[in-house]
Design an enzyme around this catalytic site. Sequence first.
Site, PDB file in Angstrom:
ATOM      1  N   GLY A 106      -5.276   3.239  -8.523  1.00 34.27           N
ATOM      2  CA  GLY A 106      -5.973   3.654  -7.303  1.00 34.27           C
ATOM      3  C   GLY A 106      -5.869   2.587  -6.230  1.00 34.27           C
ATOM      4  O   GLY A 106      -6.869   2.177  -5.646  1.00 34.27           O
ATOM      5  N   TYR A 124     -13.981  -2.885 -13.452  1.00 32.99           N
ATOM      6  CA  TYR A 124     -13.025  -2.354 -14.424  1.00 32.99           C
ATOM      7  C   TYR A 124     -13.799  -1.966 -15.678  1.00 32.99           C
ATOM      8  O   TYR A 124     -14.760  -2.648 -16.048  1.00 32.99           O
ATOM      9  CB  TYR A 124     -11.957  -3.413 -14.757  1.00 32.99           C
ATOM     10  N   TRP A 178      -4.387   6.004 -19.042  1.00 30.47           N
ATOM     11  CA  TRP A 178      -4.843   4.612 -19.194  1.00 30.47           C
ATOM     12  C   TRP A 178      -4.188   4.046 -20.444  1.00 30.47           C
ATOM     13  O   TRP A 178      -4.461   4.492 -21.560  1.00 30.47           O
ATOM     14  CB  TRP A 178      -6.367   4.582 -19.327  1.00 30.47           C
ATOM     15  N   GLY A 184       4.919  -2.901 -10.035  1.00 26.81           N
ATOM     16  CA  GLY A 184       5.503  -3.218 -11.342  1.00 26.81           C
ATOM     17  C   GLY A 184       5.735  -1.960 -12.157  1.00 26.81           C
ATOM     18  O   GLY A 184       6.809  -1.771 -12.751  1.00 26.81           O
TER      19      GLY A 184
HETATM   20  N1  LIG Z   1      -3.609   3.183 -16.054  1.00 27.28           N
HETATM   21  C1  LIG Z   1      -2.935   2.216 -16.660  1.00 27.28           C
HETATM   22  O1  LIG Z   1      -2.821   2.157 -17.879  1.00 27.28           O
HETATM   23  C2  LIG Z   1      -2.308   1.159 -15.812  1.00 27.28           C
HETATM   24  C3  LIG Z   1      -1.368   0.264 -16.371  1.00 27.28           C
HETATM   25  C4  LIG Z   1      -0.759  -0.652 -15.518  1.00 27.28           C
HETATM   26  C5  LIG Z   1      -1.123  -0.699 -14.187  1.00 27.28           C
HETATM   27  N2  LIG Z   1      -2.060   0.152 -13.723  1.00 27.28           N
HETATM   28  C6  LIG Z   1      -2.471   0.184 -12.317  1.00 27.28           C
HETATM   29  O2  LIG Z   1      -1.313   0.452 -11.562  1.00 27.28           O
HETATM   30  C7  LIG Z   1      -1.490  -0.094 -10.271  1.00 27.28           C
HETATM   31  C8  LIG Z   1      -0.263  -0.937  -9.976  1.00 27.28           C
HETATM   32  O3  LIG Z   1      -0.222  -2.044 -10.859  1.00 27.28           O
HETATM   33  P1  LIG Z   1       1.014  -3.042 -10.819  1.00 27.28           P
HETATM   34  O4  LIG Z   1       0.746  -4.177 -11.692  1.00 27.28           O
HETATM   35  O5  LIG Z   1       2.248  -2.253 -11.002  1.00 27.28           O
HETATM   36  O6  LIG Z   1       0.887  -3.475  -9.295  1.00 27.28           O
HETATM   37  P2  LIG Z   1       1.699  -4.500  -8.454  1.00 27.28           P
HETATM   38  O7  LIG Z   1       3.038  -4.752  -9.069  1.00 27.28           O
HETATM   39  O8  LIG Z   1       0.808  -5.628  -8.131  1.00 27.28           O
HETATM   40  O9  LIG Z   1       1.967  -3.649  -7.116  1.00 27.28           O
HETATM   41  C9  LIG Z   1       0.914  -3.161  -6.351  1.00 27.28           C
HETATM   42  C10 LIG Z   1       1.435  -1.945  -5.608  1.00 27.28           C
HETATM   43  O10 LIG Z   1       0.352  -1.319  -4.939  1.00 27.28           O
HETATM   44  C11 LIG Z   1       0.746  -1.055  -3.598  1.00 27.28           C
HETATM   45  N3  LIG Z   1      -0.424  -1.053  -2.747  1.00 27.28           N
HETATM   46  C12 LIG Z   1      -1.296  -2.063  -2.583  1.00 27.28           C
HETATM   47  N4  LIG Z   1      -2.288  -1.682  -1.756  1.00 27.28           N
HETATM   48  C13 LIG Z   1      -2.014  -0.393  -1.390  1.00 27.28           C
HETATM   49  C14 LIG Z   1      -2.656   0.538  -0.542  1.00 27.28           C
HETATM   50  N5  LIG Z   1      -3.791   0.241   0.108  1.00 27.28           N
HETATM   51  N6  LIG Z   1      -2.082   1.756  -0.404  1.00 27.28           N
HETATM   52  C15 LIG Z   1      -0.953   2.064  -1.046  1.00 27.28           C
HETATM   53  N7  LIG Z   1      -0.297   1.210  -1.877  1.00 27.28           N
HETATM   54  C16 LIG Z   1      -0.829  -0.008  -2.038  1.00 27.28           C
HETATM   55  C17 LIG Z   1       1.718  -2.169  -3.270  1.00 27.28           C
HETATM   56  O11 LIG Z   1       2.509  -1.750  -2.194  1.00 27.28           O
HETATM   57  P3  LIG Z   1       2.974  -2.754  -1.012  1.00 27.28           P
HETATM   58  O12 LIG Z   1       4.198  -3.430  -1.514  1.00 27.28           O
HETATM   59  O13 LIG Z   1       3.220  -1.833   0.116  1.00 27.28           O
HETATM   60  O14 LIG Z   1       1.826  -3.725  -0.774  1.00 27.28           O
HETATM   61  C18 LIG Z   1       2.494  -2.267  -4.572  1.00 27.28           C
HETATM   62  O15 LIG Z   1       3.465  -1.270  -4.632  1.00 27.28           O
HETATM   63  C19 LIG Z   1      -2.800  -0.873 -10.294  1.00 27.28           C
HETATM   64  O16 LIG Z   1      -3.801  -0.053  -9.777  1.00 27.28           O
HETATM   65  C20 LIG Z   1      -3.016  -1.110 -11.784  1.00 27.28           C
HETATM   66  O17 LIG Z   1      -4.363  -1.293 -12.100  1.00 27.28           O
HETATM   67  C21 LIG Z   1      -2.644   1.081 -14.503  1.00 27.28           C
END
Ligand SMILES: NC(=O)c1ccc[n+]([C@@H]2O[C@H](COP(=O)([O-])OP(=O)(O)OC[C@H]3O[C@@H](n4cnc5c(N)ncnc54)[C@H](OP(=O)(O)O)[C@@H]3O)[C@@H](O)[C@H]2O)c1
Length: 396
Positions: free
Chosen positions: A300, A91, A324, A205
Amino acid sequence: MIPSRVFYYAVLRISTRYVRGRVPAVRPAIRTRRDFSAEAKAIVFETNGKPLEVLKLHTFSLPDVTDDTILVKFLASPINPADINQVEGVYPTKPPFLTDEISSTTPLAIGGNEGAVEILEVGKSVTQFKPGDRAIMRHTLFGTWRTHAIANILDLTKVPFPSSDITAVQAATASVNPTTAYRMLKDFVEMKHDDWFIQTAANSGVGRAAIQLGRLWGLRSINVVRDRDDIDDLKRDLESLGATKVVTEDEIKDKGFRNTIKEWIGNREIKLGLNCTGGESTTNIARQLSTGGHLVTYGGMARKPVTVPVSLFIFKDIHLHGYWLTRWSDSHPDEKEQIVNEILGLLKAGELKDVPVDEVVWTADMSDQERLDAFKHGVERYISGSRGRKQVLVHK
Ligand SMILES: NC(=O)c1ccc[n+]([C@@H]2O[C@H](COP(=O)([O-])OP(=O)(O)OC[C@H]3O[C@@H](n4cnc5c(N)ncnc54)[C@H](OP(=O)(O)O)[C@@H]3O)[C@@H](O)[C@H]2O)c1
């Protein structure tokens, strides 16, 4: 008048003797704010690597509260994908590796970025917080997988509602994912009432927050999720949050499905795509965007690149972006705080539902090994695919 610090230490000594059992097991009438013990426990790592291999439990003494510092007790801290990536060392932002501050001879980093705390004690110059208040982390990189910490006012944003209105888990998960969804729906294209957006990993989330904010703002959404045995339950769940349509990755990759989507949207446009995954699913939502549409990549999860056909650039003028939250928050600290407060207000009003959670519970009587095992169990659930359930460390 007895100076408060003298009084405090006197009571702490009494309390410690009682805990050690040298006197009958009856608590003294006067309780110190530090009755809990003057030590903290944290999940730390010394080197980057696979979380289940490198995470360990560390116990350390807390420094005394000074005039402008604050003693906090953690209530809840999620295990977010970015936290895991930080442990792995992949990260862009890295937590500080600490020594003296956490009574360690080898540098250790405390994991976790989001969390909710209760204020236990404040220095005499601190007027913004008082014991009993609750707060969340204002910035990332604090190291939130721990029991207690010494913070300063710039580390914390007050939670303006009591625990009867906002739970610790809700507060602990309010600042990153909903804010990300909020900004992405606002910042890339002007969305009008009844406009559509489409997103991958819609049960994440961020995805759940986007569905709900979209509903509140009059937007319609097409929500792509991975197939699973209980797909109908998940579809109903997301629809109950306000998802207009929920489809699986397999359904949307069928070329014929384009006609179904056309029927859904009529003469409206899909102006925005939110991409959490990369890989084929992203290509498939990019194909559904209307001419001039914007695809915003913020995650990703599939660990695959974003691939978009050349024709979409040339003939449909599709725009690709990255988002981000950390970068935006650093340049908009006040606006970030306003949005977090707005989100807390929506949670309180029941307009936003919190994400489904698996609690990783720590209780005061647990041994270090039990704490570590419980935490690693949560990490294991995360790694093995927790199917949209957020793992959250909860202190009971
Ligand atoms: N850029 C930013 O500022 C920012 C801010 C917040 C979060 N994020 C990113 O957003 C993403 C989600 O975060 P979160 O906290 O919302 O996650 P989360 O609630 O833990 O949920 C993870 C999600 O990813 C899916 N997933 C996992 N492995 C996968 C794969 N191989 N192919 C397709 N989908 C997959 C899961 O689907 P299933 O239910 O099918 O397992 C679930 O919907 C992460 O990458 C996080 O780093 C980025």
